[in-house]
Enzyme design. Structure first.
Site, PDB file in Angstrom:
ATOM      1  CB  SER A  26       0.190 -49.274  14.053  1.00  0.00           C
ATOM      2  OG  SER A  26      -0.952 -48.515  13.727  1.00  0.00           O
TER       3      SER A  26
ATOM      4  CB  THR B 181      -5.632 -50.388  20.136  1.00  0.00           C
ATOM      5  OG1 THR B 181      -5.524 -49.136  19.463  1.00  0.00           O
ATOM      6  CG2 THR B 181      -6.903 -50.395  20.961  1.00  0.00           C
TER       7      THR B 181
ATOM      8  CB  THR C 222      -5.925 -51.588  13.900  1.00  0.00           C
ATOM      9  OG1 THR C 222      -6.376 -50.340  14.432  1.00  0.00           O
ATOM     10  CG2 THR C 222      -6.199 -52.708  14.898  1.00  0.00           C
TER      11      THR C 222
END
Length: 353
Positions: free
Chosen positions: A90, A43, A123
Protein backbone atom coordinates in the site's frame (compact mmCIF):
# COMPACT_ATOMS: atom_id res chain seq x y z
CA UNK A 1 -13.82 -54.45 -23.46
CA UNK A 2 -17.47 -53.39 -24.00
CA UNK A 3 -19.41 -52.55 -20.86
CA UNK A 4 -22.61 -54.36 -19.90
CA UNK A 5 -26.01 -52.68 -20.33
CA UNK A 6 -26.27 -52.31 -16.55
CA UNK A 7 -22.93 -50.49 -16.35
CA UNK A 8 -23.94 -48.22 -19.22
CA UNK A 9 -27.19 -47.34 -17.45
CA UNK A 10 -25.38 -46.60 -14.19
CA UNK A 11 -22.86 -44.39 -15.98
CA UNK A 12 -25.67 -42.56 -17.72
CA UNK A 13 -27.48 -42.00 -14.42
CA UNK A 14 -24.28 -40.71 -12.77
CA UNK A 15 -23.65 -38.35 -15.65
CA UNK A 16 -27.21 -37.09 -15.46
CA UNK A 17 -26.94 -36.52 -11.72
CA UNK A 18 -23.71 -34.62 -12.25
CA UNK A 19 -25.35 -32.40 -14.86
CA UNK A 20 -28.37 -31.78 -12.64
CA UNK A 21 -26.15 -30.88 -9.69
CA UNK A 22 -24.14 -28.51 -11.87
CA UNK A 23 -27.30 -26.85 -13.17
CA UNK A 24 -28.67 -26.52 -9.64
CA UNK A 25 -25.42 -24.96 -8.43
CA UNK A 26 -25.43 -22.59 -11.40
CA UNK A 27 -29.00 -21.60 -10.61
CA UNK A 28 -28.17 -20.92 -6.96
CA UNK A 29 -25.22 -18.75 -7.96
CA UNK A 30 -27.37 -16.77 -10.37
CA UNK A 31 -29.83 -16.02 -7.57
CA UNK A 32 -27.18 -14.77 -5.16
CA UNK A 33 -26.11 -11.08 -4.90
CA UNK A 34 -23.35 -10.21 -7.36
CA UNK A 35 -20.20 -8.93 -5.67
CA UNK A 36 -16.95 -8.11 -7.44
CA UNK A 37 -13.58 -8.21 -5.66
CA UNK A 38 -11.09 -5.59 -6.87
CA UNK A 39 -7.54 -6.43 -5.80
CA UNK A 40 -4.65 -4.01 -5.31
CA UNK A 41 -2.20 -6.22 -3.39
CA UNK A 42 -0.96 -5.77 0.15
CA UNK A 43 -0.44 -8.20 3.01
CA UNK A 44 -3.78 -9.90 2.38
CA UNK A 45 -2.21 -11.18 -0.87
CA UNK A 46 1.28 -11.51 0.62
CA UNK A 47 3.61 -14.51 0.32
CA UNK A 48 6.30 -15.45 2.81
CA UNK A 49 9.10 -18.00 2.50
CA UNK A 50 7.64 -19.97 5.40
CA UNK A 51 4.51 -20.04 7.55
CA UNK A 52 5.98 -18.14 10.49
CA UNK A 53 7.25 -15.31 8.30
CA UNK A 54 5.23 -12.28 9.42
CA UNK A 55 7.68 -9.66 8.12
CA UNK A 56 9.76 -9.47 4.98
CA UNK A 57 7.13 -11.20 2.84
CA UNK A 58 6.23 -10.07 -0.66
CA UNK A 59 2.88 -8.24 -0.79
CA UNK A 60 0.45 -8.73 -3.65
CA UNK A 61 1.78 -12.16 -4.63
CA UNK A 62 -1.50 -14.06 -4.86
CA UNK A 63 -4.06 -13.45 -7.58
CA UNK A 64 -7.73 -12.69 -6.97
CA UNK A 65 -8.58 -16.11 -8.43
CA UNK A 66 -6.40 -17.76 -5.79
CA UNK A 67 -8.04 -15.76 -3.01
CA UNK A 68 -11.49 -16.84 -4.18
CA UNK A 69 -10.48 -20.48 -4.69
CA UNK A 70 -9.25 -20.55 -1.08
CA UNK A 71 -12.75 -19.62 0.14
CA UNK A 72 -15.28 -22.15 -1.23
CA UNK A 73 -17.69 -20.83 1.43
CA UNK A 74 -18.18 -17.71 -0.72
CA UNK A 75 -20.35 -19.69 -3.13
CA UNK A 76 -23.09 -19.68 -0.48
CA UNK A 77 -22.79 -15.92 0.15
CA UNK A 78 -22.57 -14.23 -3.24
CA UNK A 79 -21.98 -14.69 -6.93
CA UNK A 80 -18.37 -13.51 -6.80
CA UNK A 81 -16.24 -12.19 -9.66
CA UNK A 82 -12.92 -10.35 -9.57
CA UNK A 83 -10.70 -7.79 -11.27
CA UNK A 84 -7.03 -7.16 -10.58
CA UNK A 85 -6.24 -3.43 -10.39
CA UNK A 86 -2.69 -3.63 -9.02
CA UNK A 87 -0.40 -5.96 -7.05
CA UNK A 88 1.61 -3.69 -4.77
CA UNK A 89 2.19 -2.87 -1.13
CA UNK A 90 0.00 0.00 0.00
CA UNK A 91 2.98 2.34 0.25
CA UNK A 92 3.11 2.14 -3.54
CA UNK A 93 -0.57 2.91 -4.09
CA UNK A 94 -0.62 6.22 -5.96
CA UNK A 95 -3.20 8.46 -7.60
CA UNK A 96 -3.05 6.50 -10.87
CA UNK A 97 -4.06 3.32 -9.05
CA UNK A 98 -6.75 5.12 -7.06
CA UNK A 99 -8.27 6.65 -10.21
CA UNK A 100 -8.19 3.29 -12.01
CA UNK A 101 -9.85 1.66 -9.01
CA UNK A 102 -12.54 4.34 -8.74
CA UNK A 103 -13.32 4.07 -12.46
CA UNK A 104 -13.62 0.29 -12.27
CA UNK A 105 -15.82 0.35 -9.16
CA UNK A 106 -18.12 3.02 -10.59
CA UNK A 107 -18.51 1.02 -13.81
CA UNK A 108 -19.34 -2.15 -11.86
CA UNK A 109 -21.81 -0.51 -9.49
CA UNK A 110 -23.58 1.22 -12.39
CA UNK A 111 -24.68 -2.23 -13.57
CA UNK A 112 -28.28 -2.80 -12.42
CA UNK A 113 -27.61 -6.35 -11.23
CA UNK A 114 -24.48 -5.58 -9.17
CA UNK A 115 -24.91 -5.69 -5.39
CA UNK A 116 -21.61 -4.36 -4.07
CA UNK A 117 -17.84 -4.26 -4.30
CA UNK A 118 -14.89 -5.39 -2.19
CA UNK A 119 -11.37 -3.94 -2.43
CA UNK A 120 -8.26 -5.71 -1.11
CA UNK A 121 -5.57 -3.30 0.04
CA UNK A 122 -2.42 -3.10 2.12
CA UNK A 123 -3.08 -1.67 5.57
CA UNK A 124 -0.46 1.12 5.72
CA UNK A 125 -2.40 3.52 3.50
CA UNK A 126 -5.71 1.66 3.38
CA UNK A 127 -7.58 4.45 5.17
CA UNK A 128 -6.48 6.98 2.53
CA UNK A 129 -7.76 4.95 -0.42
CA UNK A 130 -10.95 4.12 1.47
CA UNK A 131 -11.63 7.82 2.15
CA UNK A 132 -10.79 8.73 -1.45
CA UNK A 133 -13.36 6.19 -2.67
CA UNK A 134 -15.83 7.51 -0.10
CA UNK A 135 -15.62 10.87 -1.87
CA UNK A 136 -15.67 9.73 -5.52
CA UNK A 137 -17.77 6.55 -5.78
CA UNK A 138 -21.11 7.47 -7.36
CA UNK A 139 -23.37 4.80 -5.91
CA UNK A 140 -25.21 3.98 -2.70
CA UNK A 141 -24.26 0.31 -3.08
CA UNK A 142 -21.79 -0.96 -0.47
CA UNK A 143 -18.04 -0.80 -1.04
CA UNK A 144 -15.92 -2.64 1.53
CA UNK A 145 -12.15 -2.17 1.73
CA UNK A 146 -10.41 -5.10 3.39
CA UNK A 147 -6.86 -5.93 4.42
CA UNK A 148 -4.89 -8.23 6.67
CA UNK A 149 -2.14 -7.99 9.25
CA UNK A 150 -0.67 -11.38 8.41
CA UNK A 151 0.29 -12.62 4.94
CA UNK A 152 -1.75 -15.22 3.06
CA UNK A 153 0.88 -17.88 3.80
CA UNK A 154 1.11 -17.28 7.57
CA UNK A 155 0.05 -19.42 10.50
CA UNK A 156 -3.29 -18.11 11.79
CA UNK A 157 -3.64 -15.76 8.84
CA UNK A 158 -6.44 -13.24 9.19
CA UNK A 159 -6.91 -12.34 5.53
CA UNK A 160 -9.29 -15.08 4.35
CA UNK A 161 -11.74 -14.53 7.21
CA UNK A 162 -11.60 -10.77 6.67
CA UNK A 163 -12.27 -11.25 2.96
CA UNK A 164 -15.13 -13.66 3.63
CA UNK A 165 -16.76 -11.15 5.96
CA UNK A 166 -16.17 -8.28 3.54
CA UNK A 167 -18.10 -10.16 0.85
CA UNK A 168 -20.87 -10.86 3.36
CA UNK A 169 -21.16 -7.13 4.09
CA UNK A 170 -21.03 -6.13 0.41
CA UNK A 171 -23.83 -8.62 -0.32
CA UNK A 172 -26.03 -7.44 2.56
CA UNK A 173 -28.94 -5.14 1.60
CA UNK A 174 -28.63 -3.39 4.99
CA UNK A 175 -25.15 -2.12 3.99
CA UNK A 176 -26.63 0.08 1.27
CA UNK A 177 -26.22 3.83 1.74
CA UNK A 178 -23.49 3.58 4.36
CA UNK A 179 -20.66 4.79 2.15
CA UNK A 180 -17.32 3.07 1.84
CA UNK A 181 -16.55 0.79 4.76
CA UNK A 182 -13.38 -0.81 6.12
CA UNK A 183 -13.55 -4.32 7.53
CA UNK A 184 -10.96 -6.17 9.59
CA UNK A 185 -11.26 -8.25 12.74
CA UNK A 186 -15.06 -8.54 12.36
CA UNK A 187 -15.48 -4.78 12.84
CA UNK A 188 -17.11 -2.55 10.22
CA UNK A 189 -15.76 1.00 10.22
CA UNK A 190 -16.74 4.07 8.22
CA UNK A 191 -13.96 5.06 5.81
CA UNK A 192 -13.95 8.67 7.00
CA UNK A 193 -13.58 7.80 10.68
CA UNK A 194 -11.18 4.86 10.74
CA UNK A 195 -7.40 4.87 11.10
CA UNK A 196 -4.67 2.31 11.58
CA UNK A 197 -3.64 2.43 15.23
CA UNK A 198 -1.04 -0.32 15.66
CA UNK A 199 1.87 -1.55 13.54
CA UNK A 200 1.33 -5.29 14.14
CA UNK A 201 -1.90 -6.30 15.90
CA UNK A 202 -4.94 -7.69 14.08
CA UNK A 203 -7.23 -5.21 15.87
CA UNK A 204 -5.22 -2.31 14.45
CA UNK A 205 -8.08 -0.37 12.83
CA UNK A 206 -9.99 1.95 15.14
CA UNK A 207 -12.48 4.79 14.90
CA UNK A 208 -11.30 6.55 18.02
CA UNK A 209 -14.05 9.03 18.74
CA UNK A 210 -16.99 7.17 17.26
CA UNK A 211 -16.31 3.42 17.15
CA UNK A 212 -17.39 0.90 14.50
CA UNK A 213 -20.68 1.34 12.65
CA UNK A 214 -21.35 -2.39 12.85
CA UNK A 215 -20.02 -5.94 13.10
CA UNK A 216 -19.79 -8.99 10.86
CA UNK A 217 -21.02 -11.48 13.44
CA UNK A 218 -21.48 -15.17 12.67
CA UNK A 219 -25.26 -15.07 12.73
CA UNK A 220 -25.73 -11.86 10.71
CA UNK A 221 -24.30 -8.49 9.74
CA UNK A 222 -25.37 -5.85 12.26
CA UNK A 223 -25.28 -2.06 11.99
CA UNK A 224 -25.79 0.35 14.87
CA UNK A 225 -25.49 3.83 13.37
CA UNK A 226 -25.86 5.78 10.15
CA UNK A 227 -23.63 8.54 8.79
CA UNK A 228 -24.68 12.19 8.74
CA UNK A 229 -21.90 13.65 6.57
CA UNK A 230 -21.82 13.60 2.77
CA UNK A 231 -20.29 10.64 0.97
CA UNK A 232 -20.42 8.53 -2.21
CA UNK A 233 -23.68 9.11 -4.09
CA UNK A 234 -24.19 12.51 -2.40
CA UNK A 235 -20.65 13.72 -3.06
CA UNK A 236 -20.00 16.67 -5.38
CA UNK A 237 -16.63 15.32 -6.53
CA UNK A 238 -16.25 13.67 -9.93
CA UNK A 239 -12.91 12.24 -11.06
CA UNK A 240 -14.22 10.40 -14.13
CA UNK A 241 -12.43 12.79 -16.50
CA UNK A 242 -9.37 13.52 -14.37
CA UNK A 243 -5.87 12.09 -14.70
CA UNK A 244 -4.25 14.17 -11.97
CA UNK A 245 -5.11 16.17 -8.86
CA UNK A 246 -3.56 19.30 -7.32
CA UNK A 247 -0.39 18.70 -5.33
CA UNK A 248 -1.03 18.74 -1.57
CA UNK A 249 1.63 18.02 1.06
CA UNK A 250 1.83 17.65 4.86
CA UNK A 251 4.08 19.58 7.28
CA UNK A 252 4.54 18.18 10.79
CA UNK A 253 4.55 20.47 13.81
CA UNK A 254 6.80 19.90 16.83
CA UNK A 255 8.95 21.85 19.30
CA UNK A 256 11.40 24.19 17.53
CA UNK A 257 10.13 23.18 14.10
CA UNK A 258 11.72 25.23 11.33
CA UNK A 259 9.76 26.92 8.57
CA UNK A 260 12.10 25.39 6.01
CA UNK A 261 9.81 22.43 5.34
CA UNK A 262 6.88 24.66 4.43
CA UNK A 263 9.06 26.93 2.28
CA UNK A 264 10.42 23.90 0.43
CA UNK A 265 6.94 22.45 -0.19
CA UNK A 266 5.71 25.80 -1.55
CA UNK A 267 8.80 26.06 -3.79
CA UNK A 268 8.16 22.51 -5.04
CA UNK A 269 4.74 23.53 -6.35
CA UNK A 270 2.33 22.52 -3.58
CA UNK A 271 -1.13 24.00 -4.09
CA UNK A 272 -2.15 23.07 -0.57
CA UNK A 273 -0.42 22.15 2.67
CA UNK A 274 -1.85 20.33 5.67
CA UNK A 275 -0.33 21.43 8.98
CA UNK A 276 -0.25 18.41 11.27
CA UNK A 277 -0.16 20.51 14.43
CA UNK A 278 1.85 23.75 14.39
CA UNK A 279 4.92 25.64 15.58
CA UNK A 280 5.75 29.35 16.15
CA UNK A 281 7.84 29.54 13.00
CA UNK A 282 4.95 28.35 10.83
CA UNK A 283 2.96 31.60 11.02
CA UNK A 284 5.25 33.63 8.77
CA UNK A 285 5.75 30.72 6.37
CA UNK A 286 1.99 30.25 6.06
CA UNK A 287 1.48 33.95 5.34
CA UNK A 288 4.15 33.87 2.64
CA UNK A 289 2.65 30.71 1.14
CA UNK A 290 -0.85 32.18 1.09
CA UNK A 291 0.51 35.19 -0.79
CA UNK A 292 1.51 32.70 -3.51
CA UNK A 293 -1.96 31.14 -3.60
CA UNK A 294 -1.29 28.10 -1.41
CA UNK A 295 -4.21 26.92 0.74
CA UNK A 296 -3.40 25.83 4.30
CA UNK A 297 -5.47 23.44 6.43
CA UNK A 298 -4.90 23.05 10.17
CA UNK A 299 -5.06 19.44 11.33
CA UNK A 300 -3.67 17.94 14.53
CA UNK A 301 -1.24 15.15 15.41
CA UNK A 302 -3.05 13.83 18.52
CA UNK A 303 -5.15 11.25 16.72
CA UNK A 304 -8.63 12.20 17.91
CA UNK A 305 -10.77 15.26 18.51
CA UNK A 306 -11.76 18.21 16.34
CA UNK A 307 -9.76 21.23 15.26
CA UNK A 308 -12.32 23.92 15.99
CA UNK A 309 -13.31 26.68 13.59
CA UNK A 310 -12.87 30.23 14.84
CA UNK A 311 -13.12 33.82 13.64
CA UNK A 312 -9.38 34.20 14.17
CA UNK A 313 -8.59 31.24 11.91
CA UNK A 314 -11.02 32.49 9.26
CA UNK A 315 -9.49 35.97 9.35
CA UNK A 316 -6.07 34.42 8.70
CA UNK A 317 -7.47 32.42 5.77
CA UNK A 318 -6.84 29.15 7.61
CA UNK A 319 -9.10 26.18 6.97
CA UNK A 320 -9.64 23.79 9.89
CA UNK A 321 -9.81 20.05 9.32
CA UNK A 322 -12.55 19.22 11.84
CA UNK A 323 -11.64 15.70 13.06
CA UNK A 324 -9.87 14.50 9.90
CA UNK A 325 -6.29 13.37 10.43
CA UNK A 326 -3.62 14.89 8.21
CA UNK A 327 -3.53 12.12 5.63
CA UNK A 328 -7.28 12.24 5.10
CA UNK A 329 -7.34 16.05 5.14
CA UNK A 330 -4.84 15.85 2.30
CA UNK A 331 -7.20 13.65 0.26
CA UNK A 332 -10.13 16.02 0.78
CA UNK A 333 -8.10 19.15 0.02
CA UNK A 334 -6.84 17.67 -3.27
CA UNK A 335 -10.42 17.11 -4.37
CA UNK A 336 -11.63 20.45 -2.98
CA UNK A 337 -8.99 22.27 -5.02
CA UNK A 338 -10.52 20.84 -8.21
CA UNK A 339 -13.55 22.98 -7.32
CA UNK A 340 -12.18 26.14 -5.71
CA UNK A 341 -9.22 27.79 -3.98
CA UNK A 342 -11.42 30.02 -1.78
CA UNK A 343 -10.70 29.16 1.90
CA UNK A 344 -14.30 29.91 2.90
CA UNK A 345 -15.69 27.49 0.35
CA UNK A 346 -13.06 24.89 1.23
CA UNK A 347 -14.07 25.27 4.90
CA UNK A 348 -17.64 24.50 3.86
CA UNK A 349 -16.38 21.32 2.18
CA UNK A 350 -14.42 20.25 5.26
CA UNK A 351 -17.50 20.84 7.41
CA UNK A 352 -19.75 18.71 5.19
CA UNK A 353 -17.44 15.81 4.31
Amino acid sequence: MPSSPIVRVLLSLCAGTFVLDALAASGRAADLPKVKIFTTGGTIQGKGANRDMLAGYKPGSFTPEELIADLPELKDVANVSSEAIAAVGSGNVDLAIQLKLATAINAWLASPDSAGAVVTHGTVSLEETAYFLNLVVKSDKPVVVVGAMRPFTAISRDGPFNLYNAVRVAADPEAKGKGVMVLLNEEIHAARDVTKGNTERVNTFVSRDLGPIGFSDSDRIVFYRNLLYKHTYKSEFDVSNLTTLPKVEIAYGYQEADRAAIDALVAAGAKGIILDDSAPSFAAAVKDGQAKGVVFVQSDRKGSGRVLTSERAAERGMVTADDLNAQKARILLRLALTKTSDPKEIQRIFTQY
